[in-house]
Design an enzyme around this catalytic site. Structure first.
Site, mmCIF file in Angstrom:
data_model
loop_
_atom_site.group_PDB
_atom_site.id
_atom_site.type_symbol
_atom_site.label_atom_id
_atom_site.label_comp_id
_atom_site.label_asym_id
_atom_site.label_seq_id
_atom_site.Cartn_x
_atom_site.Cartn_y
_atom_site.Cartn_z
ATOM 1 N N LYS A 150 -0.034 14.570 1.505
ATOM 2 C CA LYS A 150 -0.783 14.987 0.746
ATOM 3 C C LYS A 150 -0.986 16.459 0.755
ATOM 4 O O LYS A 150 -2.461 16.888 -0.150
ATOM 5 C CB LYS A 150 -2.605 15.089 1.998
ATOM 6 C CG LYS A 150 -2.379 12.076 2.118
ATOM 7 C CD LYS A 150 -3.509 12.160 2.845
ATOM 8 C CE LYS A 150 -3.376 10.974 3.114
ATOM 9 N NZ LYS A 150 -4.285 10.467 1.802
ATOM 10 N N LYS A 209 -14.940 8.384 -4.978
ATOM 11 C CA LYS A 209 -15.271 8.229 -4.358
ATOM 12 C C LYS A 209 -16.539 9.987 -4.568
ATOM 13 O O LYS A 209 -17.725 10.409 -5.170
ATOM 14 C CB LYS A 209 -15.441 8.830 -2.538
ATOM 15 C CG LYS A 209 -15.473 7.198 -2.228
ATOM 16 C CD LYS A 209 -15.172 7.604 -0.733
ATOM 17 C CE LYS A 209 -13.940 6.006 -0.195
ATOM 18 N NZ LYS A 209 -13.780 6.499 1.169
ATOM 19 N N HIS A 257 0.688 -1.534 -0.372
ATOM 20 C CA HIS A 257 0.356 0.254 -0.191
ATOM 21 C C HIS A 257 0.638 1.513 0.020
ATOM 22 O O HIS A 257 0.323 2.338 -0.574
ATOM 23 C CB HIS A 257 -0.954 -0.258 1.212
ATOM 24 C CG HIS A 257 -2.232 -0.460 1.606
ATOM 25 N ND1 HIS A 257 -3.036 -0.162 0.691
ATOM 26 C CD2 HIS A 257 -2.159 -2.145 1.554
ATOM 27 C CE1 HIS A 257 -3.920 -1.019 0.795
ATOM 28 N NE2 HIS A 257 -3.760 -2.620 1.414
ATOM 29 N N LYS A 282 -9.410 14.026 4.309
ATOM 30 C CA LYS A 282 -8.425 12.813 3.961
ATOM 31 C C LYS A 282 -7.636 12.986 4.909
ATOM 32 O O LYS A 282 -7.636 14.023 6.110
ATOM 33 C CB LYS A 282 -7.561 11.990 3.295
ATOM 34 C CG LYS A 282 -6.968 13.865 2.269
ATOM 35 C CD LYS A 282 -5.928 13.965 0.817
ATOM 36 C CE LYS A 282 -6.849 13.712 -0.053
ATOM 37 N NZ LYS A 282 -6.669 12.687 -1.151
ATOM 38 N N ARG A 283 -6.380 11.436 5.697
ATOM 39 C CA ARG A 283 -5.559 12.040 6.861
ATOM 40 C C ARG A 283 -5.237 13.227 6.035
ATOM 41 O O ARG A 283 -5.137 13.285 4.961
ATOM 42 C CB ARG A 283 -4.838 10.745 7.022
ATOM 43 C CG ARG A 283 -5.379 9.632 7.379
ATOM 44 C CD ARG A 283 -6.284 9.967 9.076
ATOM 45 N NE ARG A 283 -5.282 10.202 9.924
ATOM 46 C CZ ARG A 283 -4.985 8.943 11.041
ATOM 47 N NH1 ARG A 283 -5.443 7.415 11.003
ATOM 48 N NH2 ARG A 283 -3.579 9.369 11.952
ATOM 49 N N THR A 287 -8.519 6.761 -2.462
ATOM 50 C CA THR A 287 -10.230 6.566 -3.302
ATOM 51 C C THR A 287 -10.733 6.869 -2.988
ATOM 52 O O THR A 287 -11.247 7.517 -3.186
ATOM 53 C CB THR A 287 -10.756 4.798 -2.460
ATOM 54 O OG1 THR A 287 -9.655 5.429 -0.392
ATOM 55 C CG2 THR A 287 -9.659 3.961 -2.566
HETATM 56 C C1 LIG Z 1 -12.297 6.842 1.051
HETATM 57 C C2 LIG Z 1 -11.876 7.696 2.980
HETATM 58 C C3 LIG Z 1 -10.794 7.450 3.316
HETATM 59 C C4 LIG Z 1 -9.648 7.841 2.445
HETATM 60 O O1 LIG Z 1 -9.467 9.052 1.113
HETATM 61 P P1 LIG Z 1 -7.660 9.908 0.557
HETATM 62 O O2 LIG Z 1 -8.178 11.059 0.069
HETATM 63 O O3 LIG Z 1 -8.135 7.926 -0.497
HETATM 64 O O4 LIG Z 1 -6.613 9.157 1.396
HETATM 65 C C5 LIG Z 1 -10.568 8.048 4.277
HETATM 66 N N1 LIG Z 1 -11.485 8.392 5.290
HETATM 67 C C6 LIG Z 1 -12.484 8.192 5.267
HETATM 68 C C7 LIG Z 1 -13.706 8.013 6.351
HETATM 69 C C8 LIG Z 1 -12.803 7.449 4.329
HETATM 70 O O5 LIG Z 1 -14.223 7.341 3.556
#
Ligand SMILES: *Cc1c(COP(=O)(O)O)cnc(C)c1O
Length: 798
Positions: free
Chosen positions: A540, A646, A346, A534-535, A642
């Site tokens: 990022k 979305k 990952h 995101k985190r 991911t």
């Molecule tokens: C999809 C998701 C992530 C991953 O987000 P990235 O932008 O790909 O880092 C992290 N936290 C939650 C709650 C998510 O639904």
């Protein structure tokens, strides 16, 4: 009990009375939630039993997905949807005067994960069941999931999360299936009939008790299992400090450990990893033995997948079982182990590649250490035969080197498949990070671009868009998400585009209301909703987003004829509790929000919102409302992402670097329907290799950058002293490791393109439609079908 709304209503009221001894009038929303939850779980149970029986009798090959994280979110409405009874229940409840959304709010998120990796595992379970594939999850039943975040005075404050406080209606405790896991002690070797027998003695024992959760497929009777292990004391041995033993034992499944923080709790983390692996393998092996009487065909009936290296001890643990318990030779055991296990990588971030020092590992897991040592010795011997004299290469590839065990090397060597999570990420694995392994084992490497379940992230979370799609292109895309492509002819359909615009506006109003409730801040649902959730992590680059907002603010203040379409910048992010820099950035976002939102001159054009406690249930309200998706990582560092998928599926347009799955989004939608910018992954990696970047040059040559950097440390943010000096230093003293300043100009320019595109609404809506139409590729159903046929060799059961 769910055949129609009348039957449902009667069953519901009767169950409420039985469970709580209360009349409907005296009952609370919580009573309603648990009543409905119990009814649904009971409804699931006969299909659950049947699915398990079917797997037993057909003896079909099963996959077990081992993951230290499962970020499931809420399950009630998802289960109702997959069971095909959501509408019946919603209408029935409504007639009783109950709003299903109020009930849903009672459920705590099962947040047993940090971010993308844990959410991927949850999406995969949903796809496995929905595709009728025999696949199950194994994880840990942490008493506390990822911490709850509160923002106090602009700072992140963490509170222990308590998802189990009111119980969990979805789980079934299975004490009869409990197993023992042993730590510490020593290994005794005895010779018996010419064979060496290894015995693990004087060890500490922990009991692993399984809690099973049903995983319900969509429109099918398949119900798979997620088995979460809880650590409990074994029968107390004589002469020990009982309280201390109980405390140490329960600690193993007490907290989810944030994966990107400092060294604290290292041993406990290793204990968790072995606990998961050891309990799960005992379970897998004992059911296989029951069916086949031996383990010689294990690899034909079982695939074990390890989600990142956290469960990599599955490799030496399976070897231990085959050698010590089954009495196999090394070669027999090795063949079965490597053919059973497969691995997903990952990350290539060096700080996140797991390494364990021998001095911690060996005393905790003495027999497992012996086996890892032997795997390493045999592997090094192989390397020596293949590359005689090439010490450098052997040292780099060894599993144990400089008193450290390299978990990724163990995973590649001890499995038959290593996959990356997006095309570009796999290329980096093959040609940079693990190039020596790829040269040696090219057939083991493959790519599986991540996905998301369109059931949760579109059908469940965005019913307005779902209805529009159903009315426009029918329902074939639900079972076959690639068919979302049938939307393409509607990119020029004025009536459709207007409805799409209305759907987005409705969803923006819903989010605006939520934000108003939580923060008291009014936001304009006609503004561009520009979202980065995101985190919080340096790679990022939330900081790049912040600097751009400051730049817009400066221009609005300084240039009377400068204008933009109003924008609302929305952030959501948890920072690891020990991650000093990330927490500073959270404070910076909140300081900026304070300044910008309260400035009379700019507040109609710029708003900045930090939504606290970002998690799955909140994400379900955010993605449908987004216009712009911020995916601006330093190229090469985001393995896939991911969140980007979305957003796309909900019609947001991506502003992004050529990193992770952004690259594939661009391939699908075409360059006119995405806003890419900045350094490529190759450029980034070459700059690291040559040292050819000096952030100071950008400071000197770009007045905008100079002003922004100074604003971090002058009085632009009043009364904060030198709070943001560490951020200033990261950019200018530590030479901006993530190339924020180098990409700044290109980012500003990309954002100008966004502004221009949005103002042309028909054009924007067309672009949005293309994104939705092409998003079917990112359904995790596609991803899981690829894993099933290429790696696991498992087949659908219908
Ligand atoms: C999809 C998701 C992530 C991953 O987000 P990235 O932008 O790909 O880092 C992290 N936290 C939650 C709650 C998510 O639904």
């Amino acid at each position: 009990m769910f055949s129609n709304k009348e039957v449902f209503k009667i069953a519901f009221l009767k169950r409420l009375e039985m469970l709580y001894g209360k009349s409907f009038e005296d009952s609370s929303t919580r009573d309603h939630y648990y009543t409905l939850g119990n009814m649904v779980r009971e409804y699931i149970s006969s299909s659950w039993i049947k699915t398990n029986e079917m797997y037993r009798t057909t003896q079909t090959k099963q996959v077990y997905y081992l993951s230290i994280e499962f970020m499931l979110g809420r399950l009630l409405v998802n289960n109702l949807l997959n069971l095909g009874i959501r509408d019946t229940v919603e209408v029935g409840l409504k007639e009783l005067g109950i709003n299903i959304h109020d009930i849903e709010e009672i459920e705590a998120d099962a947040g047993l994960g940090n971010g993308g990796l844990g959410r991927l595992a949850a999406c995969f379970l949903d796809s496995l069941a929905s595709l009728n594939l025999p696949g199950h999850g194994f994880g840990i039943r942490y008493k506390h999931g990822l911490f709850d975040q509160k923002i106090i005075d602009g700072f992140q404050v963490e509170y222990p999360e308590q998802w189990l406080r009111h119980g969990n209606v979805w789980e079934v405790r299975k004490p009869d299936a409990a197993v023992e896991v042993r730590f510490g002690g020593k290994v005794e070797v005895v010779e018996k009939e010419g064979r060496f027998i290894f015995r693990h003695v004087d060890c500490q024992t922990i009991t692993a008790v399984p809690y099973d959760m049903p995983v319900v497929g969509y429109d099918t009777s398949t119900v798979n299992t997620l088995r979460l292990w809880s650590a409990e004391p074994s029968p107390y041995p004589p002469g020990i400090d009982v309280l201390e033993y109980k405390r140490q034992t329960e600690a193993v499944s007490e907290f989810l450990y944030p994966d990107d923080t400092n060294d604290d709790g290292k041993i406990l983390r290793l204990k968790q990893q072995y606990f998961l692996v050891c309990a799960s393998l005992q379970n897998i092996v004992s059911s296989h033995r029951k069916q086949h009487g031996h383990l010689r065909n294990l690899h034909e009936k079982v695939a074990i997948h390890i989600n990142d290296t956290h469960p990599v001890l599955a490799i030496p643990e399976l070897m231990r079982i085959l050698l010590d318990e089954e009495g196999m030779t090394w070669d027999e055991a090795w063949k079965i182990t490597t053919q059973t296990i497969s691995y997903t990588n990952h990350t290539t971030l060096s700080e996140a590649l797991e390494k364990w020092p021998i001095y911690l590992f060996k005393p905790l897991l003495p027999r497992i250490y012996m086996i890892v040592e032997e795997i390493n010795e045999r592997f090094c011997k192989l390397l020596w035969e293949r590359y005689p004299g090439d010490w450098d290469r052997i040292e780099h590839m060894a599993i144990i080197a400089h008193d450290m065990i390299k978990m990724a090397h163990l995973a590649i060597v001890g499995s038959h498949s290593t996959n990356g999570v997006a095309k570009i990420h796999t290329e980096i694995l093959k040609h940079r990070e693990f190039v020596n392994f790829y040269t040696m084992f090219p057939e083991r490497f493959n790519s599986k671009t991540n996905g998301i379940t369109h059931r949760r992230w579109l059908i469940k979370s965005n019913p307005e868009l779902t209805n529009l799609l159903l009315n426009t292109i029918g329902d074939k895309w639900i079972k076959d998400p690639a068919k979302l492509d049938e939307l393409m002819p509607h990119t020029t359909d004025g009536a459709f585009l207007e409805q799409l615009s209305n759907v987005k506006h409705t969803r923006k109003q819903i989010l605006a209301k939520h934000i108003k409730n939580k923060t008291g801040i009014d936001i304009d649902s006609n503004s561009i909703f520009d979202v980065q959730v995101k985190r919080l992590h340096a790679y990022k680059r939330q900081l790049l987003n912040v600097l751009h907002i400051m730049y817009l603010y400066n221009r609005l203040k300084e240039e009377s004829n400068f204008t933009i379409h109003p924008r609302t910048f929305i952030f959501g992010a948890k920072a690891s509790p020990g991650y000093y820099y990330a927490k500073k950035v959270i404070k910076l976002i909140n300081e900026l929000a304070d300044k910008v939102n309260n400035d009379k001159q700019t507040k109609d054009y710029l708003k900045v919102i930090f939504i606290e406690n970002y998690r799955v249930s909140l994400a379900e309200d955010i993605f449908p409302a987004a216009d712009v998706s911020e995916q601006i990582s330093t190229a090469s560092k985001e393995a896939s992402g991911t969140g980007n998928m979305k957003f796309m599926m909900n019609g947001a347009l991506t502003v992004g670097t050529m990193d992770g799955a952004n690259v594939e989004i661009k391939e699908l939608v075409g360059e006119d329907n995405i806003f890419t910018f900045g350094l490529s992954a190759d450029e980034v990696m070459n700059l690291y290799a040559t040292g050819g970047y000096s952030s100071m040059e950008y400071y000197h040559h770009d007045v905008r950058i100079r002003q922004l950097c100074e604003q971090l440390v002058n009085n632009f943010f009043p009364d904060i002293g030198n709070l943001f000096e560490p951020i200033y230093d990261s950019l200018l003293v530590q030479n901006d490791h993530y190339f924020v300043l180098k990409d700044f100009a290109a980012y500003v320019e990309a954002q100008e393109r966004v502004n221009a595109a949005y103002i042309n609404q028909p054009q924007w809506l067309k672009m949005s439609t293309v994104n939705i139409a092409k998003s079917g590729f990112f359904s995790s159903d596609r991803t899981i079908n690829e894993y099933a046929s290429d790696i696991w060799k498992i087949h659908g059961q219908k």
